[in-house]
Structure formats: C-alpha cells, structure tokens
Design an enzyme around this catalytic site. Structure first.
Site, mmCIF file in Angstrom:
data_model
loop_
_atom_site.group_PDB
_atom_site.id
_atom_site.type_symbol
_atom_site.label_atom_id
_atom_site.label_comp_id
_atom_site.label_asym_id
_atom_site.label_seq_id
_atom_site.Cartn_x
_atom_site.Cartn_y
_atom_site.Cartn_z
ATOM 1 N N TYR A 49 -2.241 -2.981 -10.992
ATOM 2 C CA TYR A 49 -2.065 -2.662 -9.634
ATOM 3 C C TYR A 49 -1.253 -3.701 -8.756
ATOM 4 O O TYR A 49 -0.628 -3.290 -7.927
ATOM 5 C CB TYR A 49 -3.402 -2.806 -9.141
ATOM 6 C CG TYR A 49 -3.721 -2.731 -7.567
ATOM 7 C CD1 TYR A 49 -3.602 -1.314 -6.873
ATOM 8 C CD2 TYR A 49 -4.068 -3.670 -6.713
ATOM 9 C CE1 TYR A 49 -3.633 -1.303 -5.593
ATOM 10 C CE2 TYR A 49 -4.197 -3.815 -5.324
ATOM 11 C CZ TYR A 49 -4.117 -2.490 -4.831
ATOM 12 O OH TYR A 49 -4.079 -2.351 -3.208
ATOM 13 N N VAL A 109 1.244 -3.830 3.872
ATOM 14 C CA VAL A 109 0.965 -5.094 4.362
ATOM 15 C C VAL A 109 2.311 -5.888 4.276
ATOM 16 O O VAL A 109 2.328 -6.962 5.076
ATOM 17 C CB VAL A 109 -0.175 -5.849 4.050
ATOM 18 C CG1 VAL A 109 -1.460 -5.294 4.491
ATOM 19 C CG2 VAL A 109 -0.224 -6.066 2.477
ATOM 20 N N SER A 143 0.839 -1.294 0.142
ATOM 21 C CA SER A 143 -0.018 -0.279 -0.145
ATOM 22 C C SER A 143 0.786 1.340 -0.097
ATOM 23 O O SER A 143 0.393 2.267 -0.266
ATOM 24 C CB SER A 143 -1.017 -0.046 1.260
ATOM 25 O OG SER A 143 -2.043 -0.868 0.658
ATOM 26 N N TYR A 175 -4.135 3.278 7.865
ATOM 27 C CA TYR A 175 -5.754 2.691 7.707
ATOM 28 C C TYR A 175 -6.339 3.214 8.785
ATOM 29 O O TYR A 175 -6.393 4.609 9.002
ATOM 30 C CB TYR A 175 -5.435 1.144 7.561
ATOM 31 C CG TYR A 175 -4.467 0.506 7.148
ATOM 32 C CD1 TYR A 175 -4.110 0.997 5.605
ATOM 33 C CD2 TYR A 175 -3.433 -0.268 7.420
ATOM 34 C CE1 TYR A 175 -2.976 0.409 5.198
ATOM 35 C CE2 TYR A 175 -2.421 -1.001 6.935
ATOM 36 C CZ TYR A 175 -2.288 -0.601 5.730
ATOM 37 O OH TYR A 175 -1.093 -1.115 5.156
ATOM 38 N N LYS A 227 0.519 3.411 -2.917
ATOM 39 C CA LYS A 227 -0.609 4.046 -3.237
ATOM 40 C C LYS A 227 -0.382 5.528 -3.359
ATOM 41 O O LYS A 227 -1.009 6.402 -4.032
ATOM 42 C CB LYS A 227 -1.804 3.967 -1.984
ATOM 43 C CG LYS A 227 -2.327 2.336 -2.261
ATOM 44 C CD LYS A 227 -3.183 2.136 -1.062
ATOM 45 C CE LYS A 227 -3.957 0.645 -1.320
ATOM 46 N NZ LYS A 227 -4.550 0.362 -0.256
#
Ligand code: DON
Length: 309
Positions: A193, A263, A65, A245, A68
């Site tokens: 992705y 993660v 992540s 998160y 992102k």
C-alpha cells in the site's frame, strides 16, 4: 471544447496562486513535508489536441490517495465486482479518510467505500500476484499504461517514510483482519500500500490518466481499451461520491466533475468524453485537499461549463 482554446490557463493559475498561502503541506508522512507549499501546476489533456499546461508541471509528486482509484480499477479487473463489493461497500462516509469509527459501528463490519483508507487497504489486498514484487510490478505497469509513460516509478523514500509512521493504517488492517475482511500478513499489505501511494507522477501524467477515465477506459491515442467501461464507470462514480474525502458534497456542488485528490497535493479529474485534468498544489486545507487546486477546478468548471449536473 478543444483545450487548446483554453488560452487563459496561465491567468487562472495566477488568480489562484495566493490560495497556496492558505493551506499547509502534509507532514504526517514526514517525506511529504519537503514539498514547496507555493507550487501550483495544471495540465489538461484532450483527445485530439494533446495537452496544455501552466505552472509547476515538471514537479514530480506522489499519487497518495489518487492511487486508490487505480488499484480499485485493477482489483475490479482482477476479481470482478461481486468479490470486491463483498468486502468493501459503496457508500460515502462523511468522515475523514483515515477514520476507524465506521468500521466498528457498521454491521457487518466492512469499510464503507474504497476511497477511505480502510477500503483502499482492503482493495490493495485483492491485487493479483504471487508476492508483493509481482503485485507492485502489475500496479506500476497499469499506471504506466494509463499515463502512457513507461518511466513512472515509485519513491522508495516516501514509501519508507509512510511505512515507518502509518500506525493508524496498521490498526485499520488489524481490525479488518480480525473481522475477516482481509487475510494474510499485515506488514506485507502495508508495504504494498505504501509503495502504491508513493508512485510518482507530474501533472501531465495525471491529466493523461484522467483522459482515459474521461473516455470510459479507452485511450484515444493508442486506441486501446485499458479499462473495461463498466469498471471505469464504477471508479468515476466513487470519484463523485467520495473522491474529495468528506468535502465531496461541496465539490460536487461547486465543481461537478469526477475527481480524486491525494495528500501530496494532486488532483485527478475527468470531464466525460472531453478532457483529463491533472493538478498539483501541495498546500492542503484541513480536509486534505489542495486549496489552490480546488479553486482552480471551480474556476475552470464555471468557465467551461464542465459540471455534470
Ligand atoms: O494512507 C495514507 O494516509 C496516505 N498514503 C494516503 C492518504 C491520502 O492521500 C488521503 N486519503 N484519502
């Protein structure tokens, strides 16, 4: 502060090492399950004295992540803020990163922010390029520039491992396609992705990327403005509000530094005008954040008075 003065970094690391026993390595992407739960490493880059590091800084891990933030910067540079935010919102969710619930209940239906999986998938669909090969080459080029490391690659093994098991992310894509947030082929988007999430770095690469964000997109070593300041500012704001998160609120209180976790156990963090931080600790808590990494960030922030609040 000059990070070369942070000579108790190995002690801080020893202090948090027992926390690695409190977390679990992510296994929902099967290839991530191979990580050593007791690994913990950190690097800190400053703008004059290069970096200091301690622990397992040589281990390569995938961005997951953390990518992102990087694709958000690239999409904002490719498409501009108006377009990006016509498709993705700016608000934190308080839900787990892969939750579908707000997609269904928000009106008009759009992902609440670019740091949850739905928002990140929508952002990835905006990366400019003809085919995935060109788009992925652009993402990799950007990461290499930010990390000043031309050798950075993605792990095909981790990408395939995620692609084969990412049924929830696929469902997010189909939901968004139905509602006009994305168009094009869902499998193509999933391919891009999962590759972006599988880009491999070590703590030193991550700290160097963090430094560029800390300097509002400017690389103090190459003197290049890699990211426009307004784009870097947007990315850092999302790191504060949604970067950890549904633990972002607690992280803001305990640490107060813009950060993004993944993660695989990475944490990218940036202290404005001062340092970039890269942490690796694959044992995660139940929200998906590195347990030892969080503790290390907390100790560092207190010791160096790095909270922005
Ligand atoms: O989409 C996924 O589930 C992973 N590739 C990345 C997840 C992650 O690191 C946590 N997300 N916010």
């Amino acid at each position: 502060m000059q990070c070369m003065e942070l000579n108790n970094l190995p002690d801080l690391l020893e202090q948090v090492k027992p926390c690695t026993n409190e977390g679990k390595v992510a296994t929902y992407i099967p290839a991530l399950g191979e990580a050593n739960a007791n690994d913990i490493g950190i690097a800190i880059y400053d703008k004059e004295h290069h970096y200091i590091s301690a622990g397992n800084t040589e281990v390569n891990f995938t961005l997951q992540s953390i990518s992102k933030v990087i694709t958000l910067a690239l999409a904002l540079m490719d498409r501009g803020t108006d377009y990006v935010f016509s498709k993705v919102g700016m608000e934190p969710t308080g839900d787990p990163f892969n939750s579908i619930i707000k997609l269904e209940t928000s009106n008009p239906s759009k992902p609440l922010n670019p740091m949850i999986n739905a928002g990140a998938l929508a952002v990835t669909s905006m990366i400019a390029g003809e085919e995935n090969e060109e788009k992925m080459a652009r993402i990799l080029h950007f990461v290499r520039d930010l990390a000043a490391n031309p050798k950075i690659q993605y792990s095909a093994e981790v990408a395939i491992s995620e692609l084969e098991t990412a049924h929830l992310n696929r469902s997010l894509c189909y939901y968004m396609k139905q509602n006009g947030i994305i168009d094009g082929d869902v499998e193509e988007l999933m391919d891009l992705y999962t590759k972006q999430c599988s880009i491999q770095v070590n703590c030193i690469d991550l700290a160097r990327i963090g430094l560029v964000f800390a300097m509002d997109g400017f690389d103090p070593y190459t003197k290049e403005q890699i990211i426009p300041p307004n784009v870097a500012k947007i990315c850092k704001t999302f790191m504060v509000t949604c970067g950890m998160y549904n633990a972002s609120g607690e992280f803001a209180i305990r640490v107060g530094i813009p950060a993004k976790s993944g993660v695989a156990g990475g944490i990218l963090a940036c202290v404005k005008g001062q340092v970039g931080i890269g942490i690796y600790g694959p044992a995660l808590d139940n929200k998906g954040n590195s347990v030892a990494g969080l503790k290390l960030m907390e100790l560092l922030s207190m010791q160096e008075n790095w909270s922005m609040f």
